[in-house]
Scaffold this motif. Sequence first.
Motif, PDB file in Angstrom:
ATOM      1  N   UNK A 139      20.093  48.443 -26.623  1.00 63.08           N
ATOM      2  CA  UNK A 139      18.265  47.853 -27.153  1.00 63.08           C
ATOM      3  C   UNK A 139      18.321  46.792 -28.021  1.00 63.08           C
ATOM      4  N   UNK A 140      17.551  45.635 -28.150  1.00 56.41           N
ATOM      5  CA  UNK A 140      17.703  45.488 -29.485  1.00 56.41           C
ATOM      6  C   UNK A 140      16.168  44.624 -30.044  1.00 56.41           C
ATOM      7  N   UNK A 141      15.785  44.190 -31.433  1.00 58.19           N
ATOM      8  CA  UNK A 141      14.655  43.872 -31.692  1.00 58.19           C
ATOM      9  C   UNK A 141      13.968  43.060 -32.448  1.00 58.19           C
ATOM     10  N   UNK A 142      13.396  42.482 -32.676  1.00 60.39           N
ATOM     11  CA  UNK A 142      13.307  41.301 -33.528  1.00 60.39           C
ATOM     12  C   UNK A 142      11.857  41.168 -33.381  1.00 60.39           C
ATOM     13  N   UNK A 143      11.546  39.694 -33.186  1.00 63.24           N
ATOM     14  CA  UNK A 143      10.124  39.224 -34.280  1.00 63.24           C
ATOM     15  C   UNK A 143       9.387  38.146 -33.560  1.00 63.24           C
ATOM     16  N   UNK A 160      15.536  42.829 -17.459  1.00 64.90           N
ATOM     17  CA  UNK A 160      15.377  43.202 -18.988  1.00 64.90           C
ATOM     18  C   UNK A 160      14.293  44.035 -19.441  1.00 64.90           C
ATOM     19  N   UNK A 161      13.999  44.987 -20.123  1.00 66.50           N
ATOM     20  CA  UNK A 161      13.739  46.199 -20.028  1.00 66.50           C
ATOM     21  C   UNK A 161      12.722  45.814 -21.443  1.00 66.50           C
ATOM     22  N   UNK A 211       4.197  39.508 -33.017  1.00 65.39           N
ATOM     23  CA  UNK A 211       4.792  40.214 -32.391  1.00 65.39           C
ATOM     24  C   UNK A 211       6.101  40.327 -33.053  1.00 65.39           C
ATOM     25  N   UNK A 212       6.520  41.834 -32.524  1.00 62.97           N
ATOM     26  CA  UNK A 212       7.635  42.705 -32.388  1.00 62.97           C
ATOM     27  C   UNK A 212       8.009  42.530 -30.857  1.00 62.97           C
ATOM     28  N   UNK A 213       8.891  42.913 -30.869  1.00 63.89           N
ATOM     29  CA  UNK A 213      10.126  43.337 -29.452  1.00 63.89           C
ATOM     30  C   UNK A 213      11.237  43.842 -29.295  1.00 63.89           C
ATOM     31  N   UNK A 214      11.434  44.449 -28.450  1.00 68.79           N
ATOM     32  CA  UNK A 214      12.051  45.538 -27.953  1.00 68.79           C
ATOM     33  C   UNK A 214      13.069  44.854 -26.852  1.00 68.79           C
ATOM     34  N   UNK A 215      14.034  44.633 -26.446  1.00 66.73           N
ATOM     35  CA  UNK A 215      14.449  44.461 -24.997  1.00 66.73           C
ATOM     36  C   UNK A 215      15.974  45.119 -24.716  1.00 66.73           C
ATOM     37  N   UNK A 216      15.932  45.302 -23.851  1.00 65.73           N
ATOM     38  CA  UNK A 216      17.412  45.535 -23.072  1.00 65.73           C
ATOM     39  C   UNK A 216      17.819  45.418 -21.597  1.00 65.73           C
ATOM     40  N   UNK A 217      19.409  45.003 -22.051  1.00 66.28           N
ATOM     41  CA  UNK A 217      19.451  44.308 -20.731  1.00 66.28           C
ATOM     42  C   UNK A 217      20.330  45.301 -19.998  1.00 66.28           C
ATOM     43  N   UNK A 218      20.292  44.601 -18.387  1.00 69.90           N
ATOM     44  CA  UNK A 218      20.992  46.258 -17.586  1.00 69.90           C
ATOM     45  C   UNK A 218      21.351  45.008 -16.193  1.00 69.90           C
ATOM     46  N   UNK A 230       7.382  47.438 -20.157  1.00 64.80           N
ATOM     47  CA  UNK A 230       8.215  48.756 -20.761  1.00 64.80           C
ATOM     48  C   UNK A 230       7.148  49.264 -22.125  1.00 64.80           C
ATOM     49  N   UNK A 231       6.655  50.607 -21.718  1.00 61.14           N
ATOM     50  CA  UNK A 231       6.208  51.075 -23.477  1.00 61.14           C
ATOM     51  C   UNK A 231       7.062  50.769 -24.400  1.00 61.14           C
ATOM     52  N   UNK A 232       6.511  50.779 -25.700  1.00 62.79           N
ATOM     53  CA  UNK A 232       7.834  50.715 -26.669  1.00 62.79           C
ATOM     54  C   UNK A 232       8.316  52.365 -26.696  1.00 62.79           C
ATOM     55  N   UNK A 233       7.931  52.683 -27.012  1.00 57.35           N
ATOM     56  CA  UNK A 233       7.793  54.241 -26.955  1.00 57.35           C
ATOM     57  C   UNK A 233       9.188  54.733 -25.494  1.00 57.35           C
ATOM     58  N   UNK A 234       9.084  54.024 -24.359  1.00 56.13           N
ATOM     59  CA  UNK A 234       9.312  54.999 -22.867  1.00 56.13           C
ATOM     60  C   UNK A 234      10.936  53.865 -23.622  1.00 56.13           C
ATOM     61  N   UNK A 235      11.074  52.719 -23.720  1.00 58.04           N
ATOM     62  CA  UNK A 235      12.291  51.729 -23.254  1.00 58.04           C
ATOM     63  C   UNK A 235      13.270  52.412 -23.823  1.00 58.04           C
TER      64      UNK A 235
END
Length: 145
Positions: A113-117, A137-138, A121-128, A90-95
């Motif tokens: 939602x959580x972030x890491x690197x 995983x979004x 690369x920086x990532x942002x994930x959320x789990x449903x 998904x887009x960074x701004x959409x998550x």
Amino acid sequence: MRESNGKGVFGKTIQVRLVSDLRRSQAYYRDVLGCEVDDWGHAERDGMLVILQQAAAPEDVRPNPPSRKRPDYPTEWEGPDAGWDTFIHVGWDDLDDLFADIRGKGGNVAAEPFTGAHGRWEYKNAYIRDPDGYTLVLGAMREIA
């Protein structure tokens, strides 16, 4: 299907998911995740497509467990801490908006939602989780400036 270099071409990949209650899963994917769902079990939203199929027995429903850590990725990342069944880019701004919408419709949140690197690369994930415990995983990534 057209050929490429005489070897053929793979088409669109569709995940098939065995579920314990087809109607309940169809309702969740439609009402909570916002998918278009048909009577065949196809659940589709934007670029995500899964086919929901009724499992023959409860033991046939098997979400992925966490994978073994791997020290040989190209960065310091060793793999996810939870089992992933579907990774949805998904887009960074959409998550955050997508996550809030799913949560507001009764989505089963497995991880906020959580972030890491890792590497550059920086990532942002959320789990449903769906009703059978499959983890979606979004995930968003962007290059560190």
